[in-house]
Write a protein that holds these residues in place. Sequence first.
Motif, short mmCIF file in Angstrom:
data_model
loop_
_atom_site.label_atom_id
_atom_site.label_comp_id
_atom_site.label_asym_id
_atom_site.label_seq_id
_atom_site.Cartn_x
_atom_site.Cartn_y
_atom_site.Cartn_z
N ASN A 280 -28.55 38.70 -4.43
CA ASN A 280 -27.73 37.92 -5.37
C ASN A 280 -28.57 37.16 -6.40
N LYS B 93 -30.18 36.81 -10.23
CA LYS B 93 -29.66 37.08 -11.57
C LYS B 93 -30.71 37.87 -12.36
N SER C 97 -30.89 42.51 -8.96
CA SER C 97 -30.35 41.37 -8.21
C SER C 97 -31.03 41.15 -6.87
#
Length: 349
Positions: free
Chosen positions: A212, A214, A265
């Motif tokens: 997760n 960015k 990610s």
Amino acid sequence: MHAQSGLPIIAIVGVAVALVGGLLMLLAFTGRTPQNTTVKPAGNLTPEKQTVALIPPPESKDTPSDPVAGTQESSGPRNKPEDPARTETVNKEFDERRQQWADKLLDEAREFARKKPDDVRGMRDKLNVIVRSYRSTPAGEEASRMLADLKLPPEQVIEGNLAADPGMESGGLGVWKNWGAGAVYNKESRTGLFCARISKDNSGGIFQKLMNLKPNTTYELSGWAKSKNEPIWLGVKEFGGAEKKVSTSESDYKQLKLTFTPDRSSATIFVWKDKGKVSGFADDLCVLEIGPGIPDPPAPPAPADLLADDPAWKSATNLLAQLDAKALLESAVQKDGAIQVPKSPRSRV
């Protein structure tokens, strides 16, 4: 004349009696078989019939019926029971020496605390040695009280840290994976109770997969590590760019930092140490988002693929192919109504 003839007769009878008596005695002695001997076989007797059963000699008052008891008596006098006074003296000397060693270690721990008041973990390790080995002594009891009163620094908690279980305070690897030499250790930690230990016996470490993230965002990876005179590495990989890592060879904890900008990610953070003479330790790892950024350059491809997708290389390759074809046509030789085309100098044999 009768008296003279009677003397020889009496002598002859006496000699005969003596001879008979001697013969009887000889037969009596030769007829007995000595004990523990075997009669020489006569004829073709079987082995079972060759051995004469012997009668053991009668027991005497000096011969014990128990062979073990006889062995004990024959080996010498029995060991005397230990002197209780002597045993008590030896035990007392042993206890006094244990107490002396415990007192010495406790004095060393107090001196350590005086010189390094901030090294709480070092003080804890010294007190643990005394408690484990000399708990029953007065010094061991004092060390237990000092250990209970010792205030260990709490785990460092940083808001926004994306690394799970950064100080190994779960007591196990958990989200961290072992690379063959990593483990959770309950000594040498910088804060809290635990840290990561990379064994000196094998090359390896620990790693954790971050999810997760960015893309196109810069992150900072930091952590504390130590490894006396041998490098221990903190790094990140599999984020789209070339692997990044920093190291320290200090005997005390040193903070390591680096930044990376993934194009995806996910990423993998790790601690690594090569096999050596000492183990390495790491604690309080942290991954923080810094802000937007430009992705790091990708990792260099394998040597065979360096120019495979390069447009300039493709253009040059096509041009060379065209020049080879033109040269082949110009050098064609007509013979017997057929065109013979020589092999290209670039073609393989």
